[in-house]
Structure formats: C-alpha cells, structure tokens
Motif scaffolding. Structure first.
Motif, PDB file in Angstrom:
ATOM      1  N   GLY A   1      96.439  15.626  44.226  1.00 19.27           N
ATOM      2  CA  GLY A   1      94.808  15.265  43.435  1.00 19.27           C
ATOM      3  C   GLY A   1      93.801  15.906  43.357  1.00 19.27           C
ATOM      4  N   PRO A   2      92.616  15.267  42.414  1.00 22.05           N
ATOM      5  CA  PRO A   2      91.473  16.422  43.038  1.00 22.05           C
ATOM      6  C   PRO A   2      90.565  15.981  43.744  1.00 22.05           C
ATOM      7  CG  PRO A   2      91.885  15.188  39.993  1.00 22.05           C
ATOM      8  CD  PRO A   2      92.777  14.677  41.351  1.00 22.05           C
ATOM      9  N   GLY A   3      91.194  15.017  44.468  1.00 20.51           N
ATOM     10  CA  GLY A   3      90.531  14.549  45.981  1.00 20.51           C
ATOM     11  C   GLY A   3      90.877  15.047  47.097  1.00 20.51           C
TER      12      GLY A   3
ATOM     13  N   VAL B   1     100.067  24.812  44.261  1.00 21.85           N
ATOM     14  CA  VAL B   1     100.022  23.195  43.664  1.00 21.85           C
ATOM     15  C   VAL B   1      99.941  23.043  42.217  1.00 21.85           C
ATOM     16  CG1 VAL B   1     100.282  22.692  46.451  1.00 21.85           C
ATOM     17  CG2 VAL B   1      98.479  22.278  45.326  1.00 21.85           C
ATOM     18  N   VAL B   2     100.268  22.754  41.587  1.00 20.89           N
ATOM     19  CA  VAL B   2      99.025  21.820  40.228  1.00 20.89           C
ATOM     20  C   VAL B   2      98.281  20.769  41.311  1.00 20.89           C
ATOM     21  CG1 VAL B   2      99.799  21.024  37.569  1.00 20.89           C
ATOM     22  CG2 VAL B   2     101.555  22.526  39.052  1.00 20.89           C
ATOM     23  N   VAL B   3      97.153  20.491  40.467  1.00 22.82           N
ATOM     24  CA  VAL B   3      96.245  19.605  40.264  1.00 22.82           C
ATOM     25  C   VAL B   3      96.761  18.677  39.680  1.00 22.82           C
ATOM     26  CG1 VAL B   3      94.216  18.727  40.916  1.00 22.82           C
ATOM     27  CG2 VAL B   3      94.580  20.411  42.023  1.00 22.82           C
TER      28      VAL B   3
ATOM     29  N   ILE C   1      97.020  17.036  33.786  1.00 24.46           N
ATOM     30  CA  ILE C   1      97.184  17.901  34.869  1.00 24.46           C
ATOM     31  C   ILE C   1      95.597  19.125  34.439  1.00 24.46           C
ATOM     32  CG2 ILE C   1      97.586  21.220  35.202  1.00 24.46           C
ATOM     33  CD1 ILE C   1     100.521  20.348  33.908  1.00 24.46           C
ATOM     34  N   ARG C   2      94.809  18.974  35.574  1.00 20.72           N
ATOM     35  CA  ARG C   2      93.319  18.881  35.377  1.00 20.72           C
ATOM     36  C   ARG C   2      93.193  20.601  36.179  1.00 20.72           C
ATOM     37  NH1 ARG C   2      92.082  15.111  32.670  1.00 20.72           N
ATOM     38  NH2 ARG C   2      92.636  13.244  33.673  1.00 20.72           N
ATOM     39  N   GLY C   3      94.487  21.091  37.206  1.00 16.11           N
ATOM     40  CA  GLY C   3      93.900  22.250  38.082  1.00 16.11           C
ATOM     41  C   GLY C   3      95.067  23.388  38.414  1.00 16.11           C
TER      42      GLY C   3
ATOM     43  N   GLU D   1      86.806  21.650  43.866  1.00 13.77           N
ATOM     44  CA  GLU D   1      85.829  22.626  44.457  1.00 13.77           C
ATOM     45  C   GLU D   1      86.560  23.823  44.535  1.00 13.77           C
ATOM     46  OE1 GLU D   1      83.517  21.401  47.480  1.00 13.77           O
ATOM     47  OE2 GLU D   1      84.335  19.115  48.002  1.00 13.77           O
ATOM     48  N   ALA D   2      88.136  24.195  44.047  1.00 16.62           N
ATOM     49  CA  ALA D   2      88.435  25.050  44.718  1.00 16.62           C
ATOM     50  C   ALA D   2      89.399  25.639  43.709  1.00 16.62           C
ATOM     51  CB  ALA D   2      89.879  25.524  45.793  1.00 16.62           C
ATOM     52  N   MET D   3      90.144  24.802  43.237  1.00 18.94           N
ATOM     53  CA  MET D   3      91.032  25.200  41.824  1.00 18.94           C
ATOM     54  C   MET D   3      90.149  26.217  40.365  1.00 18.94           C
ATOM     55  SD  MET D   3      91.511  21.797  40.392  1.00 18.94           S
ATOM     56  CE  MET D   3      89.825  20.580  39.590  1.00 18.94           C
ATOM     57  N   THR D   4      91.809  26.323  39.758  1.00 20.44           N
ATOM     58  CA  THR D   4      90.759  26.702  38.672  1.00 20.44           C
ATOM     59  C   THR D   4      91.244  26.153  37.470  1.00 20.44           C
ATOM     60  OG1 THR D   4      92.178  28.896  39.204  1.00 20.44           O
ATOM     61  CG2 THR D   4      91.937  28.666  36.451  1.00 20.44           C
ATOM     62  N   ALA D   5      90.553  25.442  36.771  1.00 20.09           N
ATOM     63  CA  ALA D   5      90.779  24.531  35.540  1.00 20.09           C
ATOM     64  C   ALA D   5      91.393  24.228  34.140  1.00 20.09           C
ATOM     65  CB  ALA D   5      89.673  23.046  34.891  1.00 20.09           C
ATOM     66  N   ARG D   6      91.103  26.075  34.036  1.00 17.49           N
ATOM     67  CA  ARG D   6      91.848  25.960  32.244  1.00 17.49           C
ATOM     68  C   ARG D   6      93.440  26.497  32.960  1.00 17.49           C
ATOM     69  NH1 ARG D   6      88.922  27.961  28.084  1.00 17.49           N
ATOM     70  NH2 ARG D   6      90.191  29.626  27.903  1.00 17.49           N
ATOM     71  N   VAL D   7      94.691  26.115  33.044  1.00 21.09           N
ATOM     72  CA  VAL D   7      95.979  26.510  33.831  1.00 21.09           C
ATOM     73  C   VAL D   7      96.507  26.771  32.233  1.00 21.09           C
ATOM     74  CG1 VAL D   7      97.941  25.723  34.312  1.00 21.09           C
ATOM     75  CG2 VAL D   7      95.438  24.768  35.474  1.00 21.09           C
ATOM     76  N   ILE D   8      96.922  28.134  32.678  1.00 22.27           N
ATOM     77  CA  ILE D   8      97.973  28.903  31.268  1.00 22.27           C
ATOM     78  C   ILE D   8      98.881  28.938  32.111  1.00 22.27           C
ATOM     79  CG2 ILE D   8      98.932  31.400  30.546  1.00 22.27           C
ATOM     80  CD1 ILE D   8      96.147  30.198  30.295  1.00 22.27           C
ATOM     81  N   THR D   9     100.158  28.191  30.782  1.00 22.40           N
ATOM     82  CA  THR D   9     100.958  27.047  30.789  1.00 22.40           C
ATOM     83  C   THR D   9     102.060  28.056  30.275  1.00 22.40           C
ATOM     84  OG1 THR D   9     101.053  25.329  29.372  1.00 22.40           O
ATOM     85  CG2 THR D   9     100.714  24.995  31.583  1.00 22.40           C
ATOM     86  N   CYS D  10     103.937  27.561  30.320  1.00 20.47           N
ATOM     87  CA  CYS D  10     104.308  28.110  29.360  1.00 20.47           C
ATOM     88  C   CYS D  10     105.788  26.388  28.867  1.00 20.47           C
ATOM     89  CB  CYS D  10     105.497  29.342  29.977  1.00 20.47           C
ATOM     90  SG  CYS D  10     106.380  28.753  30.771  1.00 20.47           S
ATOM     91  N   SER D  11     106.494  27.363  27.963  1.00 16.86           N
ATOM     92  CA  SER D  11     107.291  25.996  27.532  1.00 16.86           C
ATOM     93  C   SER D  11     108.416  25.939  28.419  1.00 16.86           C
ATOM     94  CB  SER D  11     107.423  25.481  26.099  1.00 16.86           C
ATOM     95  OG  SER D  11     108.285  26.752  25.385  1.00 16.86           O
ATOM     96  N   PRO D  12     109.945  25.500  27.745  1.00 19.11           N
ATOM     97  CA  PRO D  12     110.907  26.380  28.267  1.00 19.11           C
ATOM     98  C   PRO D  12     111.911  27.236  27.648  1.00 19.11           C
ATOM     99  CG  PRO D  12     111.272  23.735  28.084  1.00 19.11           C
ATOM    100  CD  PRO D  12     109.527  23.879  27.254  1.00 19.11           C
TER     101      PRO D  12
END
Ligand code: AMP
Length: 142
Positions: A18-20, A38-40, A46-48, A73-84
C-alpha cells in the motif's frame, strides 16, 4: 514469443504494497521474496512502483531515517505497463528506453503479472539458442 507465454510459465502473482507501507518493511519484503520491485496499489488501482533503486536513492539522501518513510514518498507514480499480447521485443524496448527493469502486466485494467529484465533475457537467450540449433541441423542435413 509474447508476455502471456512468460506469465503462463512463471505465474501471475504480483507482490504489492500500500502507499502507506514503510520502506523498512519493503526492504524486508524484497529480501524475503528475492525480488527487485513491488507494485504500489490501493484496492485494484495501481498507484506506483518502487524498486530497490528508489530505496537506495532515499537512503543516500536521508540515511537510515529513510526506512521510516512511506512508499508513496519514494515510488515512481507514472508506471509503464504492458499487456499479455505484447511481444518480448516490445517489452525489451520499453525497458531499454525507460531505463527500468520491471514492467507490470495489465489485462482488462487489472494487474495480471510482472515481467522483469531477467525473464526477458532468459527467453531471448532460449530463442537465440533454438535458432542456432535449427541452423546447425539445417547445415548438417543440407
Ligand atoms: P528498476 O530498474 O526496475 O529497479 O527501476 C529503476 C527506476 O525506474 C526506479 O525509479 C523505479 O521506480 C522506476 N521503474 C521501474 N519499473 C518501472 C515501470 N514499469 N514504469 C515506470 N517506472 C518504473
């Protein structure tokens, strides 16, 4: 070869926080699960993404106090994703141009796996070895 074939083999589980969540706990999680990111998430959103590199950056900046900071506070918020359906080649290009080693997989807007650079390199080496073997067989029987 595509992303679906990788997650079908390695599994679709993604370790999330979680973000916290505190960085100190995330360090333990990364070590325990032997992973690099880890994914936030918050519910299904998805937050980051937070990787060992983000944590190292915070440690360099704040020292041991960084471990008491939150994922948000440390994550990257703009997450690049892919599809199957994406090819391994497409994912390799995303990793190379974005300079990151993890790409979460989204299917119908939901988290459906994560691809690491290790997964991509492993499949690419297998592909190259298969091609070389086919060429060797072709030459031997020509
Ligand atoms: P990594 O190489 O995956 O350890 O990550 C290097 C940097 O890129 C870190 O700041 C991560 O938060 C960020 N990052 C990792 N994966 C992604 C991704 N799929 N989309 C956007 N940023 C990412």
């Amino acid at each position: 070869m595509n992303v679906e074939s990788i997650i079908a083999e390695k599994g679709r589980h993604v370790v999330t926080v979680g973000p916290g969540s505190l960085l100190g706990d995330i360090v333990s999680l990364l070590s325990e699960k032997r992973i690099g990111a880890v994914v936030v998430t918050e519910g299904e959103a998805i937050r980051g993404i937070i990787s060992e590199r983000d944590i190292v950056r915070m440690l360099a900046r704040d020292g041991a106090q960084a471990l008491a900071r939150k994922a948000s506070e440390a994550m990257t918020a703009r997450v690049i994703t892919c599809s199957p359906a994406d090819t391994i080649h497409q994912v390799m290009q995303q990793m190379t141009s974005g300079r990151f080693r993890h790409v979460p997989v989204l299917h119908d807007g939901r988290l459906a796996g994560i691809i690491s650079i290790g997964d991509v390199v492993k499949r690419r080496i297998e592909e190259v070895e298969r091609e070389a073997e086919q060429i060797r067989e072709y030459i031997a029987t020509a």
